[in-house]
Scaffold this active site. Structure first.
Site, PDB file in Angstrom:
ATOM      1  CD  GLU A  57      -3.741  58.974  18.899  1.00  0.00           C
ATOM      2  OE1 GLU A  57      -2.891  58.720  19.960  1.00  0.00           O
ATOM      3  OE2 GLU A  57      -4.779  59.661  19.243  1.00  0.00           O
ATOM      4  CB  CYS A  63       1.360  53.090  21.953  1.00  0.00           C
ATOM      5  SG  CYS A  63      -0.467  53.418  22.355  1.00  0.00           S
TER       6      CYS A  63
END
Ligand code: NAD
Length: 477
Positions: free
Chosen positions: A249, A283
């Site tokens: 990720e 993010c």
């Protein structure tokens, strides 16, 4: 009070064998508030041996038992959420309300994965003869090494730990050295709920030393990393050498496409609210805000009006809406990006500097007319920078959205279902939200494409990431 954080290895909380430690600072003041144990190779080797034993014991438990223990861990986390949230704010800086939300979400993730543990089904495949039974069998992949960053100290660990445990894997997590105590408080919930010694470990230390040692070990069968794209490539390379399965990720640079046919003022207010959450260190943070030219002036005005009153401060102060950045590196990174954008012709419509106060604060910043070659339009800012840029028509907007190698999240604001469908089909992004921000629920897939990573940490895919499929065929004699 802020506790020192120890390592959890083989069911025991203890300092490192050589007693090394690192300082932990409160980003709102810059002051040292405690210590975290720094693992050495001897500690990592004990964690690996324990993870091998822990895997044998935990994978032999029924899914029903594993799920019950996970649900108990979620209940403990909810019970302790006030204390854990305070630790998180002290070490990471986010406002207490955001810390509480993160912990509540963490408990939901555990509950979801507990349910998923009981929904791992083998599959019987129709055979070519009546006396043959063919089965696709799911089994846990084995001991896992997980690497979690500092932006969501509970949520980044919980997705890896609960996913691995639900599948029947053991897991060694390297937590973030900057935010160790809230992660350790989460892990204590799993221990206190009855996860056996060895099935979980929590270590801190020198990140590259830990990842190199754990990934090279034959004990580890799966690697799960969250962090920057640069480090993600290193981790993937280490894992590839050992042919280990990886979930990554990584960073994002989320485009937001605002079409003139939406409620522009409402979209501006909502995007501004989300942009500055966690001081932009997310993010999924909306970053390249692309606005159809006819709506551009009204959007900029409404966005700046929504961002200007955001109150900066210590996250423990109930009036604070945005806390400090997690560390001084981020403040320096913001200034570098803002100075570069300004030098290339961008307008600083709000902020653009650090306030004159102790701690690692940076003002909520809005840059308009940011040229495409500005560093901020290409590198993930990971901070409170909103970059607003006009576009002319659908093709122009989609081309800009797809220009970067990142592909994590995209947001679209439009009143047209045709535009919504075109954007969701054509923008290269692991997640797309139209007229809202509903990403990252425990029950929905979470993951990126291109340089934003591979694999998933949400939805049913979250447990799949920790499972192998084997094929078994039995012929009756
Ligand atoms: P960094 O790349 O040095 O560190 C990011 C995280 O990775 C930290 O938790 C760190 O401990 C860990 N890490 C670093 N090197 C490692 C290694 N060799 N092995 C294992 N773990 C390692 O960057 P930083 O200055 O801490 O953070 C800035 C950048 O990190 C941001 O620009 C952002 O792109 C990225 N980041 C992304 C996320 C995310 O949610 N995807 C979270 C935090 C940071």
């Amino acid at each position: 009070m802020y506790p020192d954080t120890q390592l959890l290895i083989d069911g025991r909380w203890a300092d490192a064998a050589d007693a090394r430690h690192l300082d932990v600072r409160n980003p709102a003041t810059g002051q040292v508030i405690g210590k975290v144990a720094h693992a050495g190779i001897a500690d990592l080797d004990r964690a690996l041996a324990a993870a091998e034993r822990g895997f044998a014991e935990w994978s032999a438990r029924s899914a029903f038992d594993r799920a019950a223990i996970l649900r108990q861990a979620a209940a403990l986390l909810r019970e302790r959420s006030g204390d854990v949230a305070r630790l998180m704010t002290l070490e990471q800086g986010k406002p207490l309300a955001e810390a509480r939300m993160e912990i509540g979400r963490g408990a939901e993730v555990i509950d979801w994965l507990a349910g998923e543990a009981q929904r791992v089904y083998d599959r019987v495949i129709p055979a070519r003869a009546p006396n043959v039974t063919q089965t696709a069998v799911k089994q846990p992949v084995g001991p896992v090494a997980g690497f979690a960053p500092w932006n969501f100290p509970v949520n980044q660990i919980v997705r890896k730990m609960a996913g691995a445990l639900a599948a029947g894997c053991s897991i060694i997590v390297k937590g973030a050295e900057e935010t160790p105590a809230s992660g350790a408080a989460l892990v204590a919930c799993f221990v206190d709920a009855g996860v056996p010694a060895g099935a979980i470990a929590l270590v801190f230390g020198t990140p590259a030393e830990i990842s190199e040692h754990l990934i090279a070990s034959p004990v580890i069968r799966k690697v799960s990393f969250t962090g920057s794209t640069v480090v993600g490539r290193e981790i993937a390379a280490l894992a590839a050498r050992q042919l280990k399965i990886v979930t990554l990720e990584l960073g994002g640079h989320a485009p937001v496409l605002v079409f003139a046919d939406c409620d522009v003022a409402k979209a501006a207010r909502e995007i501004a609210l989300i942009k500055y959450r966690n001081a932009g260190q997310t993010c999924l943070s909306p970053t390249r805000i692309l606005v159809e030219r006819s709506a551009y002036p009204a959007f900029v005005e409404a966005f700046v009006a929504a961002a200007r009153p955001i109150r900066l401060g210590d996250g423990l102060d109930p009036d604070t809406q945005m806390g400090p950045m997690a560390n001084p590196r981020r403040v320096a990174a913001m200034q570098r990006l803002v100075d570069d954008a300004r030098a290339r012709g961008a307008t600083v419509a709000l902020g653009g500097d650090a306030p004159d106060r102790p701690g690692y604060f940076y003002n909520p910043t809005v840059l308009t007319d940011v040229p495409g070659d500005a560093l901020a339009m290409n590198e993930e800012p990971f901070g409170p920078l909103a970059l607003i840029h006009p576009f002319d028509g659908l093709e122009d907007a989609i081309a800009e959205a797809n220009r970067l190698p990142y592909g994590l999240s995209t947001y679209v604001f439009t009143g047209s279902s045709l535009t919504a469908r075109a954007c969701s089909r054509r923008i290269e992004s692991g997640m797309v939200a139209v007229n809202g921000f509903g990403l990252g629920h425990p029950e929905t897939p979470f993951g990126g494409m291109k340089d934003s990573g591979q694999g998933q940490e949400g939805g049913s895919e979250a447990i799949e990431a920790f499972l192998l499929t084997r094929f078994v065929t039995v012929t009756d004699l």
